[in-house]
Design a protein around this motif. Structure first.
Motif, PDB file in Angstrom:
ATOM      1  N   SER A  99       0.819  -1.205   0.000  1.00  0.00           N
ATOM      2  CA  SER A  99       0.000   0.000   0.000  1.00  0.00           C
ATOM      3  C   SER A  99       0.859   1.263   0.000  1.00  0.00           C
ATOM      4  O   SER A  99       0.473   2.262  -0.611  1.00  0.00           O
ATOM      5  CB  SER A  99      -0.991  -0.002   1.160  1.00  0.00           C
TER       6      SER A  99
ATOM      7  N   ILE B  52      -8.889   4.024  -0.763  1.00  0.00           N
ATOM      8  CA  ILE B  52      -8.943   2.634  -1.231  1.00  0.00           C
ATOM      9  C   ILE B  52      -7.689   1.902  -0.782  1.00  0.00           C
ATOM     10  O   ILE B  52      -7.733   0.756  -0.351  1.00  0.00           O
ATOM     11  CB  ILE B  52      -9.029   2.577  -2.774  1.00  0.00           C
TER      12      ILE B  52
ATOM     13  N   ILE C  82     -13.613   0.051   1.081  1.00  0.00           N
ATOM     14  CA  ILE C  82     -12.986   0.123  -0.236  1.00  0.00           C
ATOM     15  C   ILE C  82     -14.028   0.539  -1.262  1.00  0.00           C
ATOM     16  O   ILE C  82     -13.788   1.409  -2.101  1.00  0.00           O
ATOM     17  CB  ILE C  82     -12.353  -1.233  -0.612  1.00  0.00           C
TER      18      ILE C  82
ATOM     19  N   VAL D 196      -6.588  -3.504  -5.465  1.00  0.00           N
ATOM     20  CA  VAL D 196      -7.681  -4.149  -4.737  1.00  0.00           C
ATOM     21  C   VAL D 196      -7.897  -5.560  -5.280  1.00  0.00           C
ATOM     22  O   VAL D 196      -8.092  -6.518  -4.522  1.00  0.00           O
ATOM     23  CB  VAL D 196      -8.977  -3.324  -4.850  1.00  0.00           C
TER      24      VAL D 196
END
Lengths: 119, 494
Positions: free
Chosen positions: B80, B126, B135, B258
């Motif tokens: 991330s 997100i 999300i 994602v």
């Protein structure tokens, strides 16, 4: 009997497909957007269906009442958020359609394509 | 708790709370300055989170101190932070580079930059969100805001492009929503980490399998994976130049992020043969994306649309790396997200420079422009080399890893290597057409103004170009983050 027991899920699936069909097949932009709206509403029904607990009531704790059965409140909260998202999407879509109409003078997909081909 | 502990939340909150403030600034130029300040702050937060992750491995944050899985958790991992660097970095560069002409004129500025900050907040949200429903919400915040940004384009065709994007984007998000609904139905949780362990206890796996399908397809739509890419070319072409640069660098990658997190962390070890199904489903799509989109890019006469098709093929590379389901492959895919963001960002900035001197960025108009704008064209060439993957530029690093991973894949791997090489050659062709036109032909259409692009724009473009060279020579940061990310993703695989 088993099929009838899944009544809500059938409605969900049918609504979903009705909406999706409109999104794909309709050439008028407003109708497309309405289809999208139906498509999203079908999902709301899925969430609302799954939170139902047999014999459950609204999840509000009452004074004195014991062993009450509640429906699951979480999907309801989630779907409230999703409804807000859906409304914003529809509103923004409508706003864009208004602008398209101002710029092109039509909201029929075919005529829009014809107008774009000339340059 | 010190301020450092709150950084994951601040990453989203800073742009989110600045957005309504920007609406109130009605002095010309001020909204952009406020947006720049918020975006640079977000970038600084992303950099310090990267530092934290490199020493601690990961970090998490519980909103309002409610422990997960009941509360909302934000989680920071090497994967991330890499995405956060891309998102905040590209936003900052695009904002610093300059101001676009907008459909609504200067009065639209506060609204435009407020939407920009909302898009930034959504995209960072997100990335940091640790639960599936957050999300979704952040994805919709980011999408709705980016529809507004794209509709700011001066060309009226931007409106049609944005309507198509709205319809397809919403369909994708709704698919994702159905998927997480089905998972919630079976597991009773929305927290990704909790989901992973609870699916193991689910007896009837069919709803989970259906959910995996819905989530994968929904996110593939958002990521513009071939053949679900049709919204992308016109969107990138008619959006304001800076918006194109910002969104091209990060929005599809965030959807891929994602997708990878879901498929590898949640589904992979819980569904039988998911790894094989994942590969069988995605490898052909990735290969088609790479070849078909590169082929279309060769025939394009508009630079922005050419670059948009090239983006589709680059998304194919990322997915190809991921669908090999190996540490090396995933590392390659994730590093490529970073490197492609660098190369495409620099290219779109160079296009924005060109656009200040010509009416439309079509091949007819750029003939002979290298004489008037040598620095811009040089930036275009170097960023183009990085896109192609020439040694010494960032693009080379990820293609090198990708080829290594494909060779490990066995017999099919050789075919994949061939695909990568052929498409790199195709990239040479589609970049070369424009370079040739700019350097080796004579000007036919007069420039709208003479000389180089404005200094601030040119300076930012060169910062992006130099970043391409820097990360090509010293690729340690993205590669170490990506390999840690790949190891975490594959941790639980048998």
């Amino acid at each position: 009997m088993e099929l009838l027991g899944l009544y809500n899920y059938w409605v969900f699936a049918i609504l979903l497909m009705v909406g999706f069909y409109a999104v794909i097949a309709k050439s008028n932009l407003i109708k497309k957007l309405l289809g999208l709206s139906i498509f999203q509403s079908a999902v709301f029904l899925l969430y609302i269906t799954m939170d139902k607990v047999e014999g459950g009531t609204a999840p509000i704790i009452q004074k004195g009442a014991t062993d009450q059965i509640f429906s699951n409140p979480l999907p309801q909260v989630l779907i409230l958020t999703a409804i807000v998202v859906g409304i914003s999407t529809t509103a923004l879509g409508m706003a864009i359609i208004v602008r398209i109409n101002e710029a092109y003078g039509t909201i029929e997909e075919k005529e829009l394509q014809d107008q774009n081909r000339d340059p | 708790m010190t301020l450092t502990d709150h950084l994951p939340a601040l990453q989203v909150l800073v742009p989110l709370l600045t957005a309504p403030l920007v609406l109130l600034l009605h002095v010309r130029g001020l909204p952009r300055l406020a947006a720049i300040a918020a975006s640079l702050t977000a970038f600084a937060i992303a950099v310090s989170l990267t530092g934290i992750v490199q020493t601690q491995g990961s970090a998490s944050y519980e909103m309002g101190s409610w422990p997960a899985p009941y509360g909302i958790q934000l989680s920071i991992s090497p994967f991330s932070t890499l995405l956060l660097l891309i998102v905040t970095g590209s936003s900052s560069l695009a904002l610093l580079a300059g101001q676009d002409k907008l459909r609504m004129g200067p009065q639209g500025e506060p609204l435009f930059y407020a939407a920009w900050l909302l898009a930034l907040a959504g995209l960072s949200g997100i990335v940091v969100a640790g639960d599936a429903f957050n999300i979704f919400v952040f994805m919709e915040i980011a999408s709705l805001a980016s529809y507004v940004l794209i509709a700011g384009g001066v060309d009226r065709r931007a409106l049609l492009a944005v309507f198509k994007y709205l319809v397809m984007g919403t369909t994708g998000a709704t698919f994702y929503l159905i998927g997480i609904g089905l998972i919630y139905m079976m597991t009773g949780t929305l927290d990704l980490a909790d989901m992973e362990t609870r699916i193991a206890d689910v007896g009837e796996l069919r709803p989970i399998l259906v959910a995996a399908g819905f989530v994968t397809v929904g996110l593939a739509l958002k990521a513009a994976l071939f053949p679900l890419h049709v919204w992308l070319p016109n969107t990138y072409t008619y959006a304001p130049h800076m918006v194109t640069m910002f969104l091209a660098a990060c929005s599809t990658k965030v959807a891929l992020y994602v997708l990878l997190r879901f498929d590898f962390l949640v589904f992979q070890q819980n569904l039988t043969a998911h790894a094989v199904q994942f590969s069988i489903f995605l490898i052909p799509l990735a290969v088609f994306a790479i070849l078909v989109a590169s082929g279309v890019a060769i025939g394009e006469r508009n630079i922005k649309r050419m670059l948009a098709y090239s983006s589709i093929s680059q998304i194919g590379y990322v997915l190809l790396g991921a669908s090999l389901v190996s540490v090396m492959g995933l590392t390659a895919g994730i590093v490529h997200m970073f490197n492609h963001a660098l190369a495409k960002g620099a290219l779109f900035l160079a296009v924005a420079c060109l656009a200040t001197r010509i009416e439309t960025v079509r091949i007819e108009n750029i003939r002979g422009i290298a004489k008037d704008m040598p620095l811009t064209m040089m930036a275009f060439v170097i960023a183009g080399l990085s896109l192609i993957g020439v040694p010494g530029t960032a693009g080379f690093v990820s293609k090198w890893y990708l080829i290594g991973a494909a060779l490990d894949y066995g017999a099919l791997g050789i075919v994949l290597v061939a695909v990568i090489l052929v498409s790199s050659l195709m990239a040479v062709i589609y970049i070369w057409r424009f370079v040739e036109a700019a350097y080796f032909s004579d000007r036919q259409v007069p420039l709208t103004a003479s000389g180089e692009a404005p200094l601030s724009l040119l300076a930012v473009t060169w910062v992006a170009v130099l970043a391409n060279i820097y990360f090509g020579l010293s690729s340690q940061l993205p590669v170490s983050l990506a390999s840690q990310a790949a190891e975490t993703l594959l941790e639980h695989l048998p």
